[in-house]
Design an enzyme around this catalytic site. Structure first.
Site, PDB file in Angstrom:
ATOM      1  N   ASN A  98      25.731  -3.885 -33.400  1.00  0.00           N
ATOM      2  CA  ASN A  98      25.134  -2.767 -34.142  1.00  0.00           C
ATOM      3  C   ASN A  98      26.172  -1.949 -34.905  1.00  0.00           C
ATOM      4  OD1 ASN A  98      22.477  -3.341 -33.425  1.00  0.00           O
ATOM      5  ND2 ASN A  98      22.689  -2.267 -31.466  1.00  0.00           N
ATOM      6  N   ARG A 105      27.708  -2.444 -43.635  1.00  0.00           N
ATOM      7  CA  ARG A 105      26.795  -1.869 -44.618  1.00  0.00           C
ATOM      8  C   ARG A 105      27.422  -0.693 -45.349  1.00  0.00           C
ATOM      9  NH1 ARG A 105      23.135  -0.589 -41.134  1.00  0.00           N
ATOM     10  NH2 ARG A 105      22.686  -2.764 -40.726  1.00  0.00           N
ATOM     11  N   TYR A 144      31.598  -6.861 -17.537  1.00  0.00           N
ATOM     12  CA  TYR A 144      32.501  -5.995 -18.307  1.00  0.00           C
ATOM     13  C   TYR A 144      33.531  -6.835 -19.049  1.00  0.00           C
ATOM     14  CZ  TYR A 144      35.813  -2.137 -19.165  1.00  0.00           C
ATOM     15  OH  TYR A 144      36.651  -1.208 -19.742  1.00  0.00           O
ATOM     16  N   THR A 174      43.931   4.191 -17.944  1.00  0.00           N
ATOM     17  CA  THR A 174      44.252   5.527 -18.465  1.00  0.00           C
ATOM     18  C   THR A 174      43.523   6.576 -17.632  1.00  0.00           C
ATOM     19  OG1 THR A 174      44.526   4.565 -20.653  1.00  0.00           O
ATOM     20  CG2 THR A 174      44.183   6.941 -20.563  1.00  0.00           C
TER      21      THR A 174
HETATM   22  P1  NAD Z   1      33.631   6.688 -19.578  1.00  0.00           P
HETATM   23  O1  NAD Z   1      32.691   5.954 -18.689  1.00  0.00           O
HETATM   24  O2  NAD Z   1      34.090   8.042 -19.175  1.00  0.00           O
HETATM   25  O3  NAD Z   1      33.024   6.818 -21.050  1.00  0.00           O
HETATM   26  C1  NAD Z   1      32.135   5.890 -21.601  1.00  0.00           C
HETATM   27  C2  NAD Z   1      31.087   6.666 -22.419  1.00  0.00           C
HETATM   28  O4  NAD Z   1      30.170   5.732 -23.011  1.00  0.00           O
HETATM   29  C3  NAD Z   1      30.237   7.599 -21.544  1.00  0.00           C
HETATM   30  O5  NAD Z   1      30.116   8.862 -22.170  1.00  0.00           O
HETATM   31  C4  NAD Z   1      28.889   6.902 -21.461  1.00  0.00           C
HETATM   32  O6  NAD Z   1      27.811   7.792 -21.256  1.00  0.00           O
HETATM   33  C5  NAD Z   1      28.845   6.205 -22.813  1.00  0.00           C
HETATM   34  N1  NAD Z   1      27.939   5.046 -22.827  1.00  0.00           N
HETATM   35  C6  NAD Z   1      27.848   4.047 -21.911  1.00  0.00           C
HETATM   36  N2  NAD Z   1      26.908   3.173 -22.280  1.00  0.00           N
HETATM   37  C7  NAD Z   1      26.398   3.622 -23.460  1.00  0.00           C
HETATM   38  C8  NAD Z   1      25.389   3.158 -24.336  1.00  0.00           C
HETATM   39  N3  NAD Z   1      24.699   2.035 -24.079  1.00  0.00           N
HETATM   40  N4  NAD Z   1      25.116   3.863 -25.461  1.00  0.00           N
HETATM   41  C9  NAD Z   1      25.776   5.011 -25.733  1.00  0.00           C
HETATM   42  N5  NAD Z   1      26.744   5.506 -24.928  1.00  0.00           N
HETATM   43  C10 NAD Z   1      27.045   4.814 -23.807  1.00  0.00           C
HETATM   44  O7  NAD Z   1      34.880   5.708 -19.794  1.00  0.00           O
HETATM   45  P2  NAD Z   1      36.251   5.905 -20.591  1.00  0.00           P
HETATM   46  O8  NAD Z   1      37.364   5.718 -19.629  1.00  0.00           O
HETATM   47  O9  NAD Z   1      36.214   7.128 -21.425  1.00  0.00           O
HETATM   48  O10 NAD Z   1      36.234   4.608 -21.517  1.00  0.00           O
HETATM   49  C11 NAD Z   1      35.947   4.681 -22.915  1.00  0.00           C
HETATM   50  C12 NAD Z   1      36.108   3.290 -23.519  1.00  0.00           C
HETATM   51  O11 NAD Z   1      37.451   2.843 -23.347  1.00  0.00           O
HETATM   52  C13 NAD Z   1      35.211   2.231 -22.862  1.00  0.00           C
HETATM   53  O12 NAD Z   1      34.713   1.365 -23.851  1.00  0.00           O
HETATM   54  C14 NAD Z   1      36.165   1.497 -21.944  1.00  0.00           C
HETATM   55  O13 NAD Z   1      35.765   0.163 -21.741  1.00  0.00           O
HETATM   56  C15 NAD Z   1      37.473   1.588 -22.711  1.00  0.00           C
HETATM   57  N6  NAD Z   1      38.608   1.466 -21.786  1.00  0.00           N
HETATM   58  C16 NAD Z   1      38.979   2.510 -20.989  1.00  0.00           C
HETATM   59  C17 NAD Z   1      40.028   2.362 -20.091  1.00  0.00           C
HETATM   60  C18 NAD Z   1      40.484   3.499 -19.221  1.00  0.00           C
HETATM   61  O14 NAD Z   1      41.363   3.256 -18.394  1.00  0.00           O
HETATM   62  N7  NAD Z   1      39.992   4.704 -19.340  1.00  0.00           N
HETATM   63  C19 NAD Z   1      40.692   1.133 -20.010  1.00  0.00           C
HETATM   64  C20 NAD Z   1      40.274   0.081 -20.818  1.00  0.00           C
HETATM   65  C21 NAD Z   1      39.247   0.263 -21.716  1.00  0.00           C
END
Ligand code: NAD
Ligand code: UDP
Length: 313
Positions: A98, A105, A144, A174
């Protein structure tokens, strides 16, 4: 002034990113379905006329005109992404389709927050971007790991086929303020346990390692990545290469908090990667980026945040 969409903007990293992009003079639209994020993380931004909040699920199409898209929407903590694994993989895959369709687009640049989990339980150490990984396709973490791997494929195919300008970063563990007290990841678990003098729960023997990056360093890396000139950049590892065992992390948190908590050893979790450390040469040379906050200093700031959270917990 640029108009920027941040998906997952109410989460831990997304909320810091929204704040930073606003402080740099941009207009920010934060999209979130609040699965793991919280309005609390961004309420202080609501008075800013250049900030807009949208409740939406990235698994469904969304239309808007923006210059840049940061795609962060996805639960990141194992307990949350394993709660509804089908939803997790839909979020990664349909969310990527999406957002890439939208980017195509409206001709926006788009950044994907991929993960060190694409390396699985790595057989080479530390992990360079060229490593293809060692991922179980049908295990507890697959929704995941494989979802994020598929999203990377989609990003590159939208570039190859449709010339969408893409940036792919692989984030390593992180931590920092704005993590949910019940997030379930190791840093927040150990700090919450230490502050309440509860047992510190190590899964396995605690010899597994992780390399922990403080959130401010990470956010600087994401923005540098988006600001690169080339049409396609990545994947690039962003993380702090200082590696610690989980036992050493527990001991450091007990030491800083002065807690009377005891360490307890629980059964190891399925497919838990044994070691993880990023090679960050690409980030250094291409982005001129490297982390500046060491683990102890980052933990001190994070502990102060959780102390405050506990008052209203
Ligand atoms: P988090 O869970 O705090 O934040 C994820 C956010 O995405 C949340 O606000 C959640 O409500 C929202 N979300 C989940 N599913 C959704 C959906 N279907 N539609 C709309 N919103 C949705 O996690 P984070 O640590 O802030 O991670 C943010 C991104 O970074 C993620 O994609 C995660 O995979 C990636 N990431 C984070 C880490 C880390 O260590 N923090 C490491 C690797 C990758
Ligand atoms: N872990 C732990 N106790 C906890 C939470 C996590 O020992 O209360 C371990 C977990 O088994 C893993 C490491 O800490 O080896 C990092 O886990 P986390 O969920 O933070 O992130 P991961 O890197 O596994 O996605």
């Amino acid at each position: 002034m640029k108009k920027i969409l941040v998906t997952g903007g109410a989460g831990f990293l997304g909320s810091h990113l929204c704040e930073k992009l606003l402080s740099q003079g941009n207009e920010v639209v934060c999209l979130d379905n609040y699965f793991t994020g919280r309005k609390k993380n961004i309420t202080h931004l609501l008075e800013n006329p250049f900030f807009e909040l949208v409740r939406h699920d990235v698994a469904f199409p969304y239309f808007i005109e923006v210059d840049e898209i940061y795609n962060l929407a996805c639960p990141a903590s194992p307990i949350h992404y394993q709660y509804n694994p089908i939803k997790t993989i839909k979020t990664s895959v349909m969310g990527a389709i999406n957002m890439l369709g939208l980017a195509k687009r409206i001709r926006a640049k788009i950044l994907q927050t991929s993960t060190s989990e694409v390396y699985g339980d790595p057989t080479i150490h530390p992990q360079p971007e060229e490593y293809w990984g060692n991922v179980n396709p049908i295990g507890k973490r697959s929704c995941y790991d494989e979802g994020k791997r598929c999203a990377e494929t989609l990003f590159f195919d939208y570039f190859y086929q449709n010339n969408v300008r893409i940036k792919v970063v692989r984030i390593f563990n992180t931590y920092g303020p704005n993590m949910h007290p019940e997030d379930g990841r190791v840093v927040s678990n150990f700090i919450m346990q230490a502050l309440q003098n509860k047992d510190i729960t190590i899964y396995g023997e605690g010899n597994q390692s992780r390399s922990f990056c403080y959130c401010d360093d990470l956010i600087r890396g994401l923005i540098s990545m988006m600001n690169t000139e080339d049409d396609v950049i990545g994947p690039i590892n962003i993380g702090n290469p200082e590696e610690f065992t989980i036992k050493a992390l527990a001991e450091m948190i007990i030491d800083i908090t002065g807690s009377s908590s005891k360490i307890v050893y629980l059964p190891q979790v399925e497919d838990d990667p044994m070691q993880r450390q990023p090679v960050i040469e690409k980030a250094k040379t291409i982005l001129n980026w490297e982390p500046t906050v060491n683990l102890r200093d980052g933990l001190v700031k994070t502990i102060a945040y959780f102390e405050n959270e506990l008052k209203s917990f």
